[in-house]
Write an enzyme that holds these catalytic residues in place. Structure first.
Site, short mmCIF file in Angstrom:
data_model
loop_
_atom_site.label_atom_id
_atom_site.label_comp_id
_atom_site.label_asym_id
_atom_site.label_seq_id
_atom_site.Cartn_x
_atom_site.Cartn_y
_atom_site.Cartn_z
N HIS A 110 0.97 -1.18 0.01
CA HIS A 110 0.13 0.11 -0.05
C HIS A 110 0.98 1.33 -0.04
CE1 HIS A 110 -3.63 2.39 0.61
NE2 HIS A 110 -2.82 3.08 1.35
N GLU A 181 8.32 1.17 -2.31
CA GLU A 181 7.61 -0.33 -2.71
C GLU A 181 8.34 -1.15 -3.27
OE1 GLU A 181 3.74 0.55 -4.66
OE2 GLU A 181 3.86 2.69 -4.01
C1 GAR Z 1 1.19 0.81 -6.34
O1 GAR Z 1 1.54 2.19 -6.03
C2 GAR Z 1 0.53 0.32 -5.32
O2 GAR Z 1 1.27 0.50 -3.94
C3 GAR Z 1 -0.64 0.61 -5.26
O3 GAR Z 1 -0.83 0.76 -6.72
C4 GAR Z 1 0.13 1.06 -7.39
C5 GAR Z 1 0.15 -0.15 -8.44
O4 GAR Z 1 1.22 0.28 -9.20
N1 GAR Z 1 -1.80 -0.15 -4.64
C6 GAR Z 1 -3.08 0.13 -3.87
O5 GAR Z 1 -3.01 1.37 -3.81
C7 GAR Z 1 -3.63 -0.83 -3.29
N2 GAR Z 1 -4.24 -0.36 -2.25
P1 GAR Z 1 2.01 -1.04 -9.99
O6 GAR Z 1 1.00 -1.65 -11.02
O7 GAR Z 1 2.86 -0.29 -11.21
O8 GAR Z 1 2.70 -1.95 -9.47
#
Ligand code: GAR
Length: 201
Positions: A110, A181
């Protein structure tokens, strides 16, 4: 070897980080063996293919409710012997059936320091917009285990990231991904795999 399934809905940069970490040997106890996308055409599927990992689409739109969708996902994962599920930008709500099918074996990343800017409605860019609107000077990312409470499961890892003057949601999102992340998620996966190994000794 722990078989890992990664669930995605979009670009899949976190998936990329996991696959790169795996290639560098940083997830010694685990192997990503399936990527499931909640909708067709997402770039994450190409990333899976580039690493020779099976990618399938289980389209959320084609299922009448959460229960039916949970069942479809469980079927795909269990039939391949997957025991660890990673939500990497998976924007679909999972129900109790899914959570009970993989107790303490579902990870989510998250993009904030939980309990700030989390819960229902807080996902993707929206999280960073809210953080900027509130004027926080520090944000970050959290990897946690998934339970029935949205973003409420036990926290495994967190990393703080500075908010800088002039940040837009997009700029902040990128910094949180790069600094937090993409590091935390592979690290948490490796941790769980190592824990499994010890339990089986
Ligand atoms: C990421 O920033 C992740 O933390 C967020 O969506 C993005 C996905 O990026 N997730 C959430 O907000 C879940 N609540 P990605 O598809 O490039 O990995």
């Amino acid at each position: 070897m722990v078989k890992i399934g990664v669930l995605v809905s979009g670009g899949g940069t976190n998936l990329q980080a996991i696959l790169e970490a795996q290639s560098r040997g940083e997830i010694p106890g685990g192997q990503v063996s399936l990527v499931i996308a909640s909708k067709p055409g997402v770039y994450a599927l190409e990333r899976a293919a580039n690493f020779g990992v099976e990618g399938i689409v289980v389209p959320r739109k084609e299922y009448p409710d959460t229960k039916a969708y949970d069942e479809a996902l469980i079927r795909e994962l269990k039939s391949r012997g997957i025991t660890l599920v990673v939500l990497a930008g998976f924007m679909t709500v999972l129900g109790p059936d899914f959570i009970q099918a993989f107790p303490d074996r579902i990870l989510n990343v998250h993009p904030s320091l939980i309990p700030a800017f989390c819960g229902e409605g807080y996902y993707g860019l929206r999280v960073h917009k809210e953080a900027l609107a509130r004027g926080v000077k520090v944000t970050g990312a959290t990897v946690h285990l998934v339970n029935e409470v949205c973003d409420g499961g036990p926290i495994l890892l967190q990393k703080a990231v500075e908010v800088l003057p002039g940040d837009t949601p997009e700029v902040l999102q990128r910094r949180v991904m790069e600094q937090a992340e993409w590091k935390l998620l592979p690290q948490a996966i490796a941790m769980i795999c190592e824990q499994e190994r010890k339990e089986q000794e």
